[in-house]
Design a protein around this motif. Structure first.
Motif, PDB file in Angstrom:
ATOM      1  N   LYS A   1       0.803  -1.222   0.000  1.00 32.81           N
ATOM      2  CA  LYS A   1       0.000   0.000   0.000  1.00 32.81           C
ATOM      3  C   LYS A   1       0.838   1.275   0.000  1.00 32.81           C
ATOM      4  CE  LYS A   1      -4.230  -1.939   1.969  1.00 32.81           C
ATOM      5  NZ  LYS A   1      -5.271  -1.810   3.020  1.00 32.81           N
ATOM      6  N   ILE A   2       2.072   1.195  -0.491  1.00 36.38           N
ATOM      7  CA  ILE A   2       2.942   2.364  -0.586  1.00 36.38           C
ATOM      8  C   ILE A   2       3.093   2.744  -2.057  1.00 36.38           C
ATOM      9  CG2 ILE A   2       5.264   3.261  -0.184  1.00 36.38           C
ATOM     10  CD1 ILE A   2       5.492   1.366   2.181  1.00 36.38           C
ATOM     11  N   PRO A   3       2.790   3.981  -2.451  1.00 32.79           N
ATOM     12  CA  PRO A   3       2.949   4.380  -3.858  1.00 32.79           C
ATOM     13  C   PRO A   3       4.379   4.152  -4.325  1.00 32.79           C
ATOM     14  CG  PRO A   3       1.758   6.058  -2.622  1.00 32.79           C
ATOM     15  CD  PRO A   3       2.285   5.080  -1.613  1.00 32.79           C
ATOM     16  N   THR A   4       4.535   3.365  -5.399  1.00 35.55           N
ATOM     17  CA  THR A   4       5.859   2.919  -5.828  1.00 35.55           C
ATOM     18  C   THR A   4       5.957   2.901  -7.347  1.00 35.55           C
ATOM     19  OG1 THR A   4       6.110   1.530  -3.847  1.00 35.55           O
ATOM     20  CG2 THR A   4       7.507   0.992  -5.724  1.00 35.55           C
ATOM     21  N   VAL A   5       7.117   3.282  -7.850  1.00 35.21           N
ATOM     22  CA  VAL A   5       7.427   3.163  -9.275  1.00 35.21           C
ATOM     23  C   VAL A   5       8.595   2.186  -9.405  1.00 35.21           C
ATOM     24  CG1 VAL A   5       8.163   4.344 -11.378  1.00 35.21           C
ATOM     25  CG2 VAL A   5       6.676   5.518  -9.740  1.00 35.21           C
ATOM     26  N   PHE A   6       8.477   1.250 -10.355  1.00 36.07           N
ATOM     27  CA  PHE A   6       9.514   0.265 -10.632  1.00 36.07           C
ATOM     28  C   PHE A   6      10.202   0.623 -11.950  1.00 36.07           C
ATOM     29  CE2 PHE A   6       6.268  -1.695  -8.079  1.00 36.07           C
ATOM     30  CZ  PHE A   6       6.937  -2.534  -7.197  1.00 36.07           C
ATOM     31  N   VAL A   7      11.525   0.469 -11.993  1.00 37.50           N
ATOM     32  CA  VAL A   7      12.277   0.702 -13.220  1.00 37.50           C
ATOM     33  C   VAL A   7      13.210  -0.496 -13.450  1.00 37.50           C
ATOM     34  CG1 VAL A   7      13.888   2.189 -14.475  1.00 37.50           C
ATOM     35  CG2 VAL A   7      12.239   3.200 -12.876  1.00 37.50           C
ATOM     36  N   LEU A   8      13.116  -1.071 -14.646  1.00 33.30           N
ATOM     37  CA  LEU A   8      14.011  -2.166 -15.063  1.00 33.30           C
ATOM     38  C   LEU A   8      14.981  -1.658 -16.109  1.00 33.30           C
ATOM     39  CD1 LEU A   8      12.062  -5.511 -15.729  1.00 33.30           C
ATOM     40  CD2 LEU A   8      13.729  -5.064 -13.931  1.00 33.30           C
TER      41      LEU A   8
END
Length: 237
Positions: free
Chosen positions: A226-233
């Motif tokens: 429930k934590i706003p998160t952005v993922f980058v690969l």
């Protein structure tokens, strides 16, 4: 009669002071508006109260545009603009029309010859890319990956392959209550040498950014529930 201008108003990514993310000129412009298109009126009013809108909050004209709005209802939201009024488009967080239903309104506005003016503010996607160390010359945003585990695993492998072949950084997001499952899926499906950046609670006092090859990630994993998160690969060639 001249048409109004559609202003795209950035919203905070967390509970931070206005001066931390919104320039004075953007605040001044927003304070003069009386017509708004918002995702949720209650949270929009709380934000607009901080901006010291000249018009009393109860007198503001506020229309909703969210995931439940039928596409054929969007053109009606342009009526104040067609009548010469300026309108503010407000997202729940970050920049309007980026991973946000407001994009459809912007498209209709351009089709009607309405001026669209984006105001400066925070974008979680760009902040994550900036902090990732991945390729800032070539990148894409993929939105949400499939929720089904098998389809998600397939999508991750395809994105990793694309990143390596095109030397491209790839950003995506997940519904916050599935963040932990996505992080585990990335670690199990992608190569240990692939760079993984996880940027959470960006622009807040609780901001956390980890950007390391998957094989070097610390254990145990951070709790992203429930934590706003952005993922980058980023799979370097």
């Amino acid at each position: 009669m001249p048409l109004g201008t559609l202003y795209l108003i950035p919203a905070p990514l967390g509970d931070v002071p206005l001066e931390y993310f919104l320039p004075a000129e953007a605040k001044r412009i927003v304070s003069t508006l009386q017509h708004f298109v918002v995702e949720h009126p209650k949270t929009a009013r709380l934000y607009l109260k901080q901006l010291e809108i000249a018009t009393p909050l109860q007198q503001l004209q506020m229309s909703e545009l969210n995931e439940h709005t039928p596409a054929n209802a969007v053109p009606d939201l342009l009526k104040p603009l067609m009548a010469g009024h300026h309108v503010g488009l407000l997202s729940e967080a970050g920049c309007p029309a980026i991973a946000d239903p407001g994009a459809l309104l912007v498209r209709h506005a351009h089709a009607k010859g309405i001026r669209v003016k984006p105001l400066v503010g925070p974008s979680s996607i760009l902040l994550a890319l900036m902090a990732s160390g991945a390729n800032g010359q070539r990148f894409s945003f993929q939105g949400y990956l499939p929720a089904d585990p098998a389809n998600r695993a397939r999508a991750l492998k395809e994105l990793e392959k694309r990143s390596a072949q095109q030397d491209e950084a790839i950003a995506f997001i997940e519904t916050p209550y599935r963040n932990n499952q996505l992080l585990e899926a990335i670690q199990s499906q992608c190569r240990s040498s692939t760079l993984l950046c996880v940027a959470s609670n960006l622009n807040t006092d609780d901001e956390t950014i980890i950007s390391l090859p998957i094989g070097s990630w610390p254990k145990p994993n951070p709790n992203l529930h429930k934590i706003p998160t952005v993922f980058v690969l980023y799979a370097k060639p």
